[in-house]
Design an enzyme around this catalytic site. Structure first.
Site, PDB file in Angstrom:
ATOM      1  N   ILE A  89      53.620 -43.757 -44.234  1.00 22.34           N
ATOM      2  CA  ILE A  89      52.732 -42.617 -44.484  1.00 22.34           C
ATOM      3  C   ILE A  89      51.532 -42.565 -43.540  1.00 22.34           C
ATOM      4  O   ILE A  89      50.733 -41.654 -43.594  1.00 22.34           O
ATOM      5  CB  ILE A  89      52.261 -42.564 -45.966  1.00 22.34           C
ATOM      6  N   ASP A 138      33.477 -60.961 -13.485  1.00 22.81           N
ATOM      7  CA  ASP A 138      33.854 -61.176 -12.085  1.00 22.81           C
ATOM      8  C   ASP A 138      32.841 -60.609 -11.096  1.00 22.81           C
ATOM      9  O   ASP A 138      32.652 -61.166 -10.013  1.00 22.81           O
ATOM     10  CB  ASP A 138      35.286 -60.703 -11.794  1.00 22.81           C
ATOM     11  N   GLU A 154      40.660 -48.751 -23.363  1.00 26.92           N
ATOM     12  CA  GLU A 154      39.652 -47.957 -22.658  1.00 26.92           C
ATOM     13  C   GLU A 154      40.092 -47.609 -21.228  1.00 26.92           C
ATOM     14  O   GLU A 154      39.844 -46.501 -20.729  1.00 26.92           O
ATOM     15  CB  GLU A 154      38.378 -48.818 -22.593  1.00 26.92           C
ATOM     16  N   MET A 185      37.768 -51.236 -26.375  1.00 23.86           N
ATOM     17  CA  MET A 185      37.174 -51.531 -25.062  1.00 23.86           C
ATOM     18  C   MET A 185      38.085 -52.444 -24.226  1.00 23.86           C
ATOM     19  O   MET A 185      39.179 -52.783 -24.645  1.00 23.86           O
ATOM     20  CB  MET A 185      35.794 -52.163 -25.246  1.00 23.86           C
ATOM     21  N   ASP A 201      36.165 -58.655 -22.187  1.00 24.00           N
ATOM     22  CA  ASP A 201      37.375 -58.020 -21.651  1.00 24.00           C
ATOM     23  C   ASP A 201      38.531 -58.973 -21.340  1.00 24.00           C
ATOM     24  O   ASP A 201      39.659 -58.529 -21.186  1.00 24.00           O
ATOM     25  CB  ASP A 201      37.025 -57.250 -20.364  1.00 24.00           C
ATOM     26  N   ARG A 252      22.196 -54.994 -14.760  1.00 25.14           N
ATOM     27  CA  ARG A 252      22.963 -54.883 -13.515  1.00 25.14           C
ATOM     28  C   ARG A 252      21.946 -54.699 -12.393  1.00 25.14           C
ATOM     29  O   ARG A 252      20.903 -54.072 -12.588  1.00 25.14           O
ATOM     30  CB  ARG A 252      23.966 -53.734 -13.624  1.00 25.14           C
ATOM     31  N   VAL A 263      24.353 -75.228 -22.360  1.00 28.28           N
ATOM     32  CA  VAL A 263      23.886 -75.572 -21.011  1.00 28.28           C
ATOM     33  C   VAL A 263      22.523 -76.258 -21.105  1.00 28.28           C
ATOM     34  O   VAL A 263      22.298 -77.313 -20.495  1.00 28.28           O
ATOM     35  CB  VAL A 263      23.799 -74.310 -20.115  1.00 28.28           C
TER      36      VAL A 263
HETATM   37  P1  ADP Z   1      30.398 -58.310 -14.641  1.00 26.40           P
HETATM   38  O1  ADP Z   1      29.817 -59.608 -14.171  1.00 26.40           O
HETATM   39  O2  ADP Z   1      30.447 -58.220 -16.135  1.00 26.40           O
HETATM   40  O3  ADP Z   1      31.728 -58.020 -13.971  1.00 26.40           O
HETATM   41  P2  ADP Z   1      29.076 -56.329 -12.915  1.00 26.40           P
HETATM   42  O4  ADP Z   1      30.317 -56.029 -12.125  1.00 26.40           O
HETATM   43  O5  ADP Z   1      28.230 -55.196 -13.326  1.00 26.40           O
HETATM   44  O6  ADP Z   1      29.374 -57.148 -14.253  1.00 26.40           O
HETATM   45  O7  ADP Z   1      28.196 -57.333 -12.034  1.00 26.40           O
HETATM   46  C1  ADP Z   1      26.967 -57.849 -12.532  1.00 26.40           C
HETATM   47  C2  ADP Z   1      26.006 -58.053 -11.387  1.00 26.40           C
HETATM   48  O8  ADP Z   1      26.551 -58.980 -10.437  1.00 26.40           O
HETATM   49  C3  ADP Z   1      25.704 -56.803 -10.556  1.00 26.40           C
HETATM   50  O9  ADP Z   1      24.716 -55.984 -11.134  1.00 26.40           O
HETATM   51  C4  ADP Z   1      25.220 -57.405  -9.259  1.00 26.40           C
HETATM   52  O10 ADP Z   1      23.881 -57.815  -9.357  1.00 26.40           O
HETATM   53  C5  ADP Z   1      26.108 -58.649  -9.131  1.00 26.40           C
HETATM   54  N1  ADP Z   1      27.271 -58.341  -8.288  1.00 26.40           N
HETATM   55  C6  ADP Z   1      28.361 -57.609  -8.588  1.00 26.40           C
HETATM   56  N2  ADP Z   1      29.199 -57.490  -7.534  1.00 26.40           N
HETATM   57  C7  ADP Z   1      28.616 -58.165  -6.521  1.00 26.40           C
HETATM   58  C8  ADP Z   1      28.959 -58.413  -5.153  1.00 26.40           C
HETATM   59  N3  ADP Z   1      30.093 -57.938  -4.620  1.00 26.40           N
HETATM   60  N4  ADP Z   1      28.107 -59.137  -4.400  1.00 26.40           N
HETATM   61  C9  ADP Z   1      26.954 -59.633  -4.922  1.00 26.40           C
HETATM   62  N5  ADP Z   1      26.562 -59.429  -6.201  1.00 26.40           N
HETATM   63  C10 ADP Z   1      27.376 -58.712  -6.986  1.00 26.40           C
END
Ligand code: ADP
Length: 319
Positions: free
Chosen positions: A214, A103, A222, A169, A127, A72, A23
């Protein structure tokens, strides 16, 4: 000159650094100023933007983890949190954001885009659980790490005539288990998307023993968990010594495989190119071997699928 920000968010994955390099360097090549944001959305909300030059991403493409680090951040899930992040970027003159994550991270990026701030996603998670792409950055390395570990466990399983239950995992997705189990020749693969019952797992162990095998390897995702309980039931019902190994977080680290490096390089560059073309609100992905981009909304709404043909194939090879 256009300025863009870049962050990594959610669980880290091997290849994130390679994507960061792509990037930054593609951005510079296209005439953009690229700013790194440390600690995901948390760093974005506090407005810590570090200019990244060509040299700042030297010597990182082969390293696991993410130099931008990842945290997070629950505050960012609120409207106020998102508005604060946008205000920080706007006051720094930044007009676009590239998010490398899973996601959850794309939910956040999509909300920024809904508020009129251009955001683009790059799928980074071991994942492989994101709809809109057949592949996520880090998956290949994690599978290789798991296969290597299972091969080593197989050596000792064989010496001691043991059965091993190995938990890998993948959060709620069975992809790492399916690939690692197939590539390592497991007797049974237990994934959330297709559950074998315990009787079937035990039958397979017993059939293997009857034809002179054997050792037995059972790979559990996970998302199914309960590896220890399964090991205990197998030992009680078969009488074979059964050990349980949970591979854990070492599947998240390590130098990215060549495939992960290639994909993260291409996806990183594609995200920049899309921004330059004026496209936003999308995630980059790989579909049928081609780079594509899918609107966040579509990717987040669609349920992703796993290739159950591989599951059936693996079962047919360990009858
Ligand atoms: P991943 O991106 O690996 O799925 P997480 O689900 O922990 O990891 O999401 C990472 C970060 O994205 C969260 O700590 C939060 O800051 C943001 N995030 C997650 N879900 C939402 C949501 N519904 N709306 C806004 N921000 C979100």
């Amino acid at each position: 000159m256009n300025k863009i920000a870049l962050l990594t968010s959610g669980g880290d994955a091997p290849g994130m650094n390679t994507a960061i390099r792509a990037v930054v360097r593609r951005g510079i090549f296209k005439g953009l100023d690229v700013y790194g944001v440390k600690n995901g959305y948390k760093g974005l909300m506090s407005g810590h933007f570090t200019p990244m030059d060509f040299k700042s991403v030297g010597d990182i493409l082969h390293r696991g983890g993410t130099i931008l680090q990842s945290t997070r951040c629950d505050e960012f899930k609120t409207e106020e949190g998102q508005k604060q992040a946008i205000a920080q970027m706007e006051s720094a003159g930044i007009s676009g954001l590239i998010v490398i994550g899973g996601d959850g991270s794309f939910q956040g990026a999509s909300k920024l885009n809904d508020k009129g701030f251009a955001a683009i996603g790059i799928p980074g998670t071991i994942d492989n659980d994101i709809s809109g792409t057949d592949y996520t950055i880090g998956f290949d390395t994690a599978v290789n790490t798991a296969v290597d570990a299972i091969d080593k466990i197989r050596d000792t399983a064989s010496s001691h005539e043991r059965t091993y239950v190995i938990e890998v995992m993948g959060r709620n997705a069975g992809d790492i288990a399916l690939w690692a189990g197939t590539c390592a020749g497991a007797e049974s693969i237990i994934i959330p998307e297709a559950m074998d019952d315990v009787d079937d797992v035990i039958d397979r162990v017993q059939r293997g023993a009857a034809r002179g095998k054997i050792h037995s390897i059972i790979v559990v995702a996970e998302g199914v968990g309960k590896g220890h309980e399964l090991g205990q039931v197998i030992e009680e019902r078969t009488g074979f010594e059964t050990k349980v190994t949970i591979l854990g977080h070492f599947q998240r680290g390590g130098s990215p495989s060549a495939y992960d490096r290639m994909m993260s390089t291409q996806m990183g560059a594609k995200a920049v190119d899309l921004f330059v073309e004026g496209v936003s609100g999308v995630m980059v992905g790989l579909k049928n071997g081609k780079l594509v981009h899918t609107p966040f909304k579509e990717a987040l709404e669609n349920k992703r699928t796993i290739d159950l043909d591989i599951y059936d194939l693996a079962r047919s090879l360990s009858i």
